[in-house]
Write an enzyme that holds these catalytic residues in place. Structure first.
Site, PDB file in Angstrom:
ATOM      1  N   TYR A 156      -1.830  -1.012  10.725  1.00 52.04           N
ATOM      2  CA  TYR A 156      -2.091  -1.552   9.380  1.00 52.04           C
ATOM      3  C   TYR A 156      -0.918  -1.238   8.445  1.00 52.04           C
ATOM      4  O   TYR A 156      -0.358  -2.116   7.789  1.00 52.04           O
ATOM      5  CB  TYR A 156      -3.396  -0.976   8.825  1.00 52.04           C
ATOM      6  CG  TYR A 156      -3.503  -1.068   7.320  1.00 52.04           C
ATOM      7  CD1 TYR A 156      -3.714  -2.290   6.695  1.00 52.04           C
ATOM      8  CD2 TYR A 156      -3.355   0.070   6.523  1.00 52.04           C
ATOM      9  CE1 TYR A 156      -3.774  -2.374   5.309  1.00 52.04           C
ATOM     10  CE2 TYR A 156      -3.426   0.000   5.145  1.00 52.04           C
ATOM     11  CZ  TYR A 156      -3.627  -1.227   4.541  1.00 52.04           C
ATOM     12  OH  TYR A 156      -3.672  -1.309   3.180  1.00 52.04           O
ATOM     13  N   SER A 197       0.831  -1.201   0.000  1.00 52.32           N
ATOM     14  CA  SER A 197       0.000   0.000   0.000  1.00 52.32           C
ATOM     15  C   SER A 197       0.865   1.251   0.000  1.00 52.32           C
ATOM     16  O   SER A 197       1.948   1.268   0.595  1.00 52.32           O
ATOM     17  CB  SER A 197      -0.869  -0.007   1.261  1.00 52.32           C
ATOM     18  OG  SER A 197      -1.496   1.247   1.426  1.00 52.32           O
ATOM     19  N   LYS A 232       2.189  -3.690   6.544  1.00 49.40           N
ATOM     20  CA  LYS A 232       2.542  -3.735   5.115  1.00 49.40           C
ATOM     21  C   LYS A 232       4.044  -3.516   4.949  1.00 49.40           C
ATOM     22  O   LYS A 232       4.697  -4.156   4.131  1.00 49.40           O
ATOM     23  CB  LYS A 232       1.760  -2.672   4.334  1.00 49.40           C
ATOM     24  CG  LYS A 232       0.263  -2.942   4.221  1.00 49.40           C
ATOM     25  CD  LYS A 232      -0.016  -4.146   3.330  1.00 49.40           C
ATOM     26  CE  LYS A 232      -1.494  -4.465   3.230  1.00 49.40           C
ATOM     27  NZ  LYS A 232      -1.766  -5.755   2.563  1.00 49.40           N
TER      28      LYS A 232
HETATM   29  C1  UD1 Z   1      -7.161   4.819   3.456  1.00 55.36           C
HETATM   30  C2  UD1 Z   1      -6.150   4.398   4.461  1.00 55.36           C
HETATM   31  C3  UD1 Z   1      -5.057   3.625   3.761  1.00 55.36           C
HETATM   32  C4  UD1 Z   1      -5.653   2.433   3.037  1.00 55.36           C
HETATM   33  C5  UD1 Z   1      -6.724   2.911   2.084  1.00 55.36           C
HETATM   34  C6  UD1 Z   1      -7.439   1.748   1.420  1.00 55.36           C
HETATM   35  C7  UD1 Z   1      -6.239   6.097   6.250  1.00 55.36           C
HETATM   36  C8  UD1 Z   1      -5.513   7.199   6.953  1.00 55.36           C
HETATM   37  N1  UD1 Z   1      -5.628   5.558   5.185  1.00 55.36           N
HETATM   38  O1  UD1 Z   1      -6.514   5.712   2.548  1.00 55.36           O
HETATM   39  O2  UD1 Z   1      -4.110   3.209   4.691  1.00 55.36           O
HETATM   40  O3  UD1 Z   1      -4.640   1.755   2.340  1.00 55.36           O
HETATM   41  O4  UD1 Z   1      -7.675   3.699   2.780  1.00 55.36           O
HETATM   42  O5  UD1 Z   1      -8.240   1.037   2.320  1.00 55.36           O
HETATM   43  O6  UD1 Z   1      -7.318   5.691   6.653  1.00 55.36           O
HETATM   44  N2  UD1 Z   1     -12.499  11.418   3.129  1.00 55.36           N
HETATM   45  C9  UD1 Z   1     -13.527  12.279   3.436  1.00 55.36           C
HETATM   46  N3  UD1 Z   1     -14.714  11.753   3.896  1.00 55.36           N
HETATM   47  C10 UD1 Z   1     -14.915  10.417   4.051  1.00 55.36           C
HETATM   48  C11 UD1 Z   1     -13.848   9.535   3.740  1.00 55.36           C
HETATM   49  C12 UD1 Z   1     -12.659  10.062   3.280  1.00 55.36           C
HETATM   50  O7  UD1 Z   1     -13.398  13.509   3.297  1.00 55.36           O
HETATM   51  O8  UD1 Z   1     -15.988  10.005   4.497  1.00 55.36           O
HETATM   52  C13 UD1 Z   1     -11.255  11.963   2.556  1.00 55.36           C
HETATM   53  C14 UD1 Z   1      -9.995  11.657   3.339  1.00 55.36           C
HETATM   54  O9  UD1 Z   1      -9.734  12.656   4.302  1.00 55.36           O
HETATM   55  C15 UD1 Z   1      -8.952  11.623   2.209  1.00 55.36           C
HETATM   56  C16 UD1 Z   1      -9.726  11.096   1.004  1.00 55.36           C
HETATM   57  O10 UD1 Z   1     -11.093  11.345   1.299  1.00 55.36           O
HETATM   58  O11 UD1 Z   1      -8.516  12.930   1.906  1.00 55.36           O
HETATM   59  C17 UD1 Z   1      -9.547   9.605   0.771  1.00 55.36           C
HETATM   60  O12 UD1 Z   1      -9.832   8.890   1.953  1.00 55.36           O
HETATM   61  P1  UD1 Z   1      -9.943   7.292   1.955  1.00 55.36           P
HETATM   62  O13 UD1 Z   1     -10.807   6.852   0.842  1.00 55.36           O
HETATM   63  O14 UD1 Z   1     -10.319   6.857   3.339  1.00 55.36           O
HETATM   64  O15 UD1 Z   1      -8.475   6.829   1.587  1.00 55.36           O
HETATM   65  P2  UD1 Z   1      -7.077   7.145   2.308  1.00 55.36           P
HETATM   66  O16 UD1 Z   1      -7.264   7.814   3.613  1.00 55.36           O
HETATM   67  O17 UD1 Z   1      -6.202   7.811   1.310  1.00 55.36           O
END
Ligand code: UD1
Length: 340
Positions: free
Chosen positions: A151, A125, A155
């Site tokens: 997590y 990841s 990895k």
């Molecule tokens: C997350 C995990 C990462 C994992 C990946 C796939 C974290 C910190 N990282 O990545 O380790 O490999 O998922 O499972 O959790 N966001 C919102 N609202 C939401 C959800 C997300 O604003 O309800 C934003 C987040 O702040 C971020 C972006 O959307 O900026 C992507 O978030 P997300 O899809 O959870 O992925 P990651 O955080 O990049």
């Protein structure tokens, strides 16, 4: 080739199984169904008309997995996708994350030794980089910077385990794939992401708001140092990611190597939500919430290494991903519980 997929019934696994069959390979799957459904493999079989032997077991059930491989083998390569992947859960229950993510990887290496299987592709990841020092992220960028969650640490530890194993046995061909943010679904609308409970990740959350299962999307912070203030990520269509796995097994070389799988294009939370509104024709209510702990402002890769080595690059856009995700979500509002 004949390829064993651990965790092959999950989101990335099912799409990878499909891509492997379409590329002319035979596929076997072992999956304990802890976050997946055998229905995904039934649908891949229906789409491809291929028979995909499926063992419902933990990868660490050594004798059962070995006998399954002997029955349907010989196996040329393993793609090891089985593991736990929820960041918050890993903070709450680290022991389980170390146990499962490291234990299954050890079991896979033991199976390779016992059955003389030379090739392994591991599902790593972009999380292993932690907070990026310099963007875009390259495979030789520093890892582990302010990496606080178990997590991501598992990895990173497994990458080191694999490097040591490949160093000790010159016959091994081991590749770690550092995924950026997998999104989208197969264009058929038959397979897609089916998270259990409320989604943690942005795209499935947005999809469930669009379909009416959830009220509104919480935007985790709009004061980041990015063009619109919301977090940027490198969203890669899951079928491009699947094609990356096919390229990795087909081009496996001796030793241990690492590849980023991403598009190289940063997309913000607001941009993704707008793309989903266009794809679905629905308006998606949002609400700005505080930043989520552990989130980085921006993360995207330099995808050149995979292009130079394998001729692989991501071909689909964020709009393609939203169209496909919407097709999957609107046809299967309850995921695999909805029979076609
Ligand atoms: C997350 C995990 C990462 C994992 C990946 C796939 C974290 C910190 N990282 O990545 O380790 O490999 O998922 O499972 O959790 N966001 C919102 N609202 C939401 C959800 C997300 O604003 O309800 C934003 C987040 O702040 C971020 C972006 O959307 O900026 C992507 O978030 P997300 O899809 O959870 O992925 P990651 O955080 O990049």
């Amino acid at each position: 080739m004949r390829v064993l997929l651990t965790g092959g019934a999950g989101y990335i696994g099912a799409h990878t199984a499909l891509a492997l069959v379409e590329a002319g390979h035979d596929v076997l799957v072992v999956d304990d169904m802890s976050n997946s459904s055998p229905e995904s493999i039934s649908r891949v079989q229906a789409l491809t008309e291929a028979a995909i032997p499926l063992l419902e077991a933990d990868v660490r059930a050594f004798v059962a997995v070995r006998d399954f491989v002997r029955r349907h083998g010989p196996v040329d390569a393993i793609i090891h996708l089985a593991g736990l992947k929820a960041v918050g859960e890993s903070v709450a229950d680290p022991v389980r994350y170390y146990d499962v993510n490291i234990g299954t990887s050890v079991a896979v290496l033991q199976l390779m030794a016992a059955e003389s299987i030379p090739t392994l592709v591991f599902s790593s990841s972009a999380t292993v980089y932690g907070e990026p020092e310099i963007l875009p992220l390259r495979e030789d960028s520093r890892t582990g910077i302010k990496l606080a969650n178990p997590y991501g640490k598992t990895k990173r530890i497994v990458e080191e385990l694999l490097a040591d194993a490949a160093h000790a046995d010159a016959r091994l061909r081991v590749t770690a794939l550092r995924y950026f943010n997998p999104v989208g679904a197969h264009a058929s609308g038959l397979i897609g992401e089916d998270p259990s409970g409320t989604p943690n990740n942005l795209m499935p959350y947005v999809a469930q708001v669009a379909v009416g299962r959830l009220d509104r999307v919480g935007i985790f912070g709009d004061d980041y140092p990015t063009p619109d203030g919301t977090g940027q990520r490198d969203y890669i269509h899951v079928m491009d990611l699947a094609a990356g796995h096919v390229a990795a097994v087909e081009n496996a070389r001796q030793g241990f190597d690492i590849y980023n799988l991403g598009t190289g294009i940063p997309v913000s939370v607001r941009e993704l939500i707008s793309a989903f509104e266009r794809a679905s024709g629905r308006s998606i209510p949002t609400e700005v919430l505080p930043r989520r702990e552990g989130d980085v402002p921006s993360s995207f890769c330099d995808p050149r290494k995979a292009l130079d080595s394998w001729g692989w690059s991501a071909r689909r856009t964020i709009d393609d991903a939203c169209v496909d995700s919407w097709r999957w979500q609107s046809r299967n509002p309850n995921g695999y519980a909805d029979r076609p």
